[in-house]
Design a protein around this motif. Structure first.
Motif, PDB file in Angstrom:
ATOM      1  N   ALA A   1     -11.722   1.259  -4.851  1.00  0.00           N
ATOM      2  CA  ALA A   1     -10.404   1.821  -5.172  1.00  0.00           C
ATOM      3  C   ALA A   1      -9.378   1.388  -4.123  1.00  0.00           C
ATOM      4  N   ALA A   2      -9.775   1.435  -2.869  1.00  0.00           N
ATOM      5  CA  ALA A   2      -8.867   1.010  -1.800  1.00  0.00           C
ATOM      6  C   ALA A   2      -8.540  -0.477  -1.931  1.00  0.00           C
ATOM      7  N   GLY A   3      -9.556  -1.283  -2.222  1.00  0.00           N
ATOM      8  CA  GLY A   3      -9.337  -2.712  -2.392  1.00  0.00           C
ATOM      9  C   GLY A   3      -8.407  -3.038  -3.552  1.00  0.00           C
TER      10      GLY A   3
ATOM     11  N   HIS B   1     -18.821   3.510  -1.964  1.00  0.00           N
ATOM     12  CA  HIS B   1     -18.595   2.212  -2.610  1.00  0.00           C
ATOM     13  C   HIS B   1     -17.444   2.284  -3.606  1.00  0.00           C
ATOM     14  N   LEU B   2     -17.390   3.349  -4.372  1.00  0.00           N
ATOM     15  CA  LEU B   2     -16.284   3.537  -5.307  1.00  0.00           C
ATOM     16  C   LEU B   2     -14.968   3.678  -4.548  1.00  0.00           C
TER      17      LEU B   2
ATOM     18  N   MET C   1       0.808  -1.208   0.000  1.00  0.00           N
ATOM     19  CA  MET C   1       0.000   0.000   0.000  1.00  0.00           C
ATOM     20  C   MET C   1       0.849   1.268   0.000  1.00  0.00           C
ATOM     21  N   SER C   2       2.151   1.155   0.274  1.00  0.00           N
ATOM     22  CA  SER C   2       2.974   2.355   0.285  1.00  0.00           C
ATOM     23  C   SER C   2       3.301   2.832  -1.120  1.00  0.00           C
TER      24      SER C   2
END
Length: 97
Positions: free
Chosen positions: A92-94, A87-88, A12-13
């Motif tokens: 995006a995070a996923g 939800h978007l 994630m970095s």
């Protein structure tokens, strides 16, 4: 467990964006209006920013942009709003975007 979390944090970095624009069209959940969303590649350090066709405002996906959270998250700047972004943002995070 801890090593899995550390691996996730390491991944994630890194900043990631889409390779090319991706378009989604459908009926808005709360508005019932035809809606079109285009996810476009972005430069480094720009974060997620919403732009609404016909408006100059750029709405950053930041806590300070939240103007309403009753039933859904609404972001806004200078009267321009985007609704039901949660939800978007979760997708995006996923995807690590």
């Amino acid at each position: 467990m801890a090593s899995g979390l550390l691996n996730w944090l390491a991944v994630m970095s890194y900043q990631q964006t889409t390779k090319k624009p991706v378009t989604f069209e459908g009926i808005g959940l709360h508005s019932g209006k035809l809606t079109k969303i285009v996810l476009s590649p972005a430069p480094a350090d720009s974060g997620i920013v919403f732009r609404v066709v016909g408006h100059q405002a750029r709405i950053p996906a930041l806590p300070g942009s939240v103007v309403d959270s009753h039933y859904a998250t609404t972001l806004g700047v200078n009267g321009t709003r985007v609704q039901t972004v949660e939800h978007l943002m979760a997708a995006a995070a996923g995807l690590g975007l």
